[in-house]
Scaffold this motif. Structure first.
Motif, PDB file in Angstrom:
ATOM      1  N   MET A   1       4.970  30.526 -16.876  1.00  0.00           N
ATOM      2  CA  MET A   1       4.112  31.110 -16.125  1.00  0.00           C
ATOM      3  C   MET A   1       4.137  31.174 -14.656  1.00  0.00           C
ATOM      4  O   MET A   1       3.982  32.415 -14.018  1.00  0.00           O
ATOM      5  N   GLY A   2       4.754  30.146 -13.928  1.00  0.00           N
ATOM      6  CA  GLY A   2       4.798  30.138 -12.656  1.00  0.00           C
ATOM      7  C   GLY A   2       5.758  31.237 -12.204  1.00  0.00           C
ATOM      8  O   GLY A   2       5.537  31.888 -11.235  1.00  0.00           O
ATOM      9  N   PHE A   3       6.691  31.319 -12.933  1.00  0.00           N
ATOM     10  CA  PHE A   3       7.855  32.417 -12.322  1.00  0.00           C
ATOM     11  C   PHE A   3       7.361  33.746 -12.494  1.00  0.00           C
ATOM     12  O   PHE A   3       7.773  34.785 -11.734  1.00  0.00           O
ATOM     13  N   MET A 134       5.945  38.051  12.733  1.00  0.00           N
ATOM     14  CA  MET A 134       5.374  37.730  11.450  1.00  0.00           C
ATOM     15  C   MET A 134       6.276  36.657  10.751  1.00  0.00           C
ATOM     16  O   MET A 134       7.792  36.570  11.197  1.00  0.00           O
ATOM     17  N   PRO A 135       6.027  35.552  10.115  1.00  0.00           N
ATOM     18  CA  PRO A 135       6.739  34.470   9.754  1.00  0.00           C
ATOM     19  C   PRO A 135       7.892  35.227   8.657  1.00  0.00           C
ATOM     20  O   PRO A 135       7.462  35.884   7.735  1.00  0.00           O
ATOM     21  N   LYS A 136       9.026  34.439   8.747  1.00  0.00           N
ATOM     22  CA  LYS A 136      10.099  34.746   7.919  1.00  0.00           C
ATOM     23  C   LYS A 136      10.497  33.818   6.684  1.00  0.00           C
ATOM     24  O   LYS A 136      10.989  34.326   5.455  1.00  0.00           O
ATOM     25  N   ASP A 137      10.118  32.572   6.969  1.00  0.00           N
ATOM     26  CA  ASP A 137      10.476  31.502   5.930  1.00  0.00           C
ATOM     27  C   ASP A 137       9.593  31.639   4.828  1.00  0.00           C
ATOM     28  O   ASP A 137       8.399  31.725   5.018  1.00  0.00           O
ATOM     29  N   PRO A 138      10.033  31.413   3.509  1.00  0.00           N
ATOM     30  CA  PRO A 138       9.049  31.513   2.419  1.00  0.00           C
ATOM     31  C   PRO A 138       8.306  30.405   2.293  1.00  0.00           C
ATOM     32  O   PRO A 138       8.601  29.124   2.904  1.00  0.00           O
ATOM     33  N   MET A 139       6.998  30.243   1.765  1.00  0.00           N
ATOM     34  CA  MET A 139       6.356  29.068   1.653  1.00  0.00           C
ATOM     35  C   MET A 139       5.945  28.919   0.213  1.00  0.00           C
ATOM     36  O   MET A 139       5.901  29.805  -0.700  1.00  0.00           O
ATOM     37  N   PHE A 140       5.337  27.729  -0.108  1.00  0.00           N
ATOM     38  CA  PHE A 140       4.721  27.263  -1.477  1.00  0.00           C
ATOM     39  C   PHE A 140       3.141  27.237  -1.383  1.00  0.00           C
ATOM     40  O   PHE A 140       2.698  26.896  -0.691  1.00  0.00           O
ATOM     41  N   ASP A 147       3.325  23.426 -10.884  1.00  0.00           N
ATOM     42  CA  ASP A 147       4.340  22.315 -10.745  1.00  0.00           C
ATOM     43  C   ASP A 147       5.533  22.862  -9.689  1.00  0.00           C
ATOM     44  O   ASP A 147       5.963  23.682 -10.023  1.00  0.00           O
ATOM     45  N   GLY A 148       5.271  22.245  -8.549  1.00  0.00           N
ATOM     46  CA  GLY A 148       6.049  22.670  -7.567  1.00  0.00           C
ATOM     47  C   GLY A 148       5.601  24.070  -6.665  1.00  0.00           C
ATOM     48  O   GLY A 148       6.163  24.207  -5.571  1.00  0.00           O
ATOM     49  N   GLY A 149       4.443  24.507  -7.025  1.00  0.00           N
ATOM     50  CA  GLY A 149       4.095  25.737  -6.431  1.00  0.00           C
ATOM     51  C   GLY A 149       4.603  26.934  -6.751  1.00  0.00           C
ATOM     52  O   GLY A 149       5.636  27.143  -7.493  1.00  0.00           O
ATOM     53  N   LEU A 150       3.811  27.918  -6.257  1.00  0.00           N
ATOM     54  CA  LEU A 150       4.388  29.419  -6.296  1.00  0.00           C
ATOM     55  C   LEU A 150       5.540  29.635  -4.926  1.00  0.00           C
ATOM     56  O   LEU A 150       4.640  29.395  -3.810  1.00  0.00           O
ATOM     57  N   LEU A 151       6.255  30.035  -4.967  1.00  0.00           N
ATOM     58  CA  LEU A 151       7.055  30.535  -3.925  1.00  0.00           C
ATOM     59  C   LEU A 151       6.796  31.991  -3.520  1.00  0.00           C
ATOM     60  O   LEU A 151       6.968  33.056  -4.328  1.00  0.00           O
TER      61      LEU A 151
END
Length: 309
Positions: A1-3, A134-140, A147-151
């Motif tokens: 589901m997260g993916f 604007m920020p470039k690094d992905p975040m969760f 579990d682990g959050g969404l990227l």
């Protein structure tokens, strides 16, 4: 589901960026009743202007603040797009009042080639970068739910917020202001609008100015993500399915169509791509738009045209 949710969110954010480009098509069509093939080149031209002004302004003025340089570059690029809009009306559209839609369409093609040539001559043909912080690094996000959050990409979130704000402002402009209502009247019938005292030339300058600002915002965001290069003009082709789904006369339709196209592209690439081969993201939106045309040619929010004889 997260993916699945990660893929969906990524598609929706990309769809918001498509909507930025589609806005230009909608604005010009609402005012002139013609499809503006120059919109993609306007995005490129505006992005080139901002990228180069951001480089030149510190050299000319000695300004060290990158934020201030970017603000001045945006203002300079916006003023340049206003000048382009005025010249388009003065040199081209003024002489084509009450001409056929085909004639106006060909005029926009000529404008597109002219702007592309001028852009390369004045600003150069290299690849430039727009850095607006604007920020470039992905975040969760939503780590407590999944579990682990969404990227997610924070740059996409900021770009989507900018697009949503612009769409909201334009929707209010068309629905609540006298000029916006005049724009809709001109789109319905040029001669009738003129007969009640609406100045067609002024209306066309205004709408091309607004479309130029929309192109500048789209070029700024896409240039920040991908760099400013001449392939940026092909974004107009990616926005075609958006205006087909949303409707050529609807500002809210541009954003809804963009969300549908963006999400369908990403989901089809991830979940259907392994079965039909790579590259489905490139053509799936066009197939979806073609199927949609069979059932609702005017789009989800487009006005149904009824001709009485």
């Amino acid at each position: 589901m997260g993916f699945f949710l990660e893929t969906l969110i990524s598609g929706l954010m990309t769809g918001m960026l498509y909507a930025l480009v589609a806005l230009g098509f909608v604005l010009i069509f609402k005012a002139s009743g013609v499809f503006n093939f120059a919109q993609g080149v306007m995005v490129l031209f505006a992005a080139l202007a901002m990228a180069r002004f951001a480089e030149w302004i510190p050299q000319w003025t000695g300004i060290e603040s990158k934020v201030l340089a970017n603000v001045l570059a945006f203002i300079g690029a916006a003023l340049l797009m206003f000048l382009v809009a005025w010249l388009i009306e003065r040199l081209a559209l003024r002489h084509l009042v009450n001409q056929s839609e085909t004639t106006l369409l060909m005029a926009t093609l000529g404008i597109a080639y002219f702007l592309e040539g001028v852009g390369q001559t004045v600003f150069g043909g290299d690849i430039y970068k727009i850095d607006i912080g604007m920020p470039k690094d992905p975040m969760f996000i939503l780590g407590s739910v999944f579990d682990g959050g969404l990227l997610v990409d924070p740059e996409d979130l900021i770009a989507a917020a900018i697009a949503a704000a612009l769409v909201a402002l334009l929707a209010l402009f068309f629905q609540k202001t006298t000029t916006g209502r005049a724009l809709r009247a001109v789109a319905d019938d040029h001669q009738a609008a003129q007969s009640v005292g609406i100045p067609l030339s002024r209306i066309w300058v205004i709408v091309w100015c607004v479309a130029g600002v929309a192109a500048l915002v789209a070029g700024m965001v896409w240039g920040s993500k991908l760099g400013v290069q001449f392939s940026l003009s092909t974004l107009a082709l990616r926005a075609l399915p958006v205006v087909i789904l949303g409707g050529l006369t609807s500002v809210p339709g541009a954003i809804v169509g963009g969300l549908i196209i963006g999400a369908s592209e990403k989901l089809s690439e991830v979940f259907l791509g392994p079965y039909v081969g790579g590259g489905i993201e490139i053509w799936f939106a066009y197939v979806l738009a073609l199927v949609f045309l069979l059932f609702r040619p005017q789009g989800l929010f487009g006005e149904k045209i009824i001709d009485r004889v």
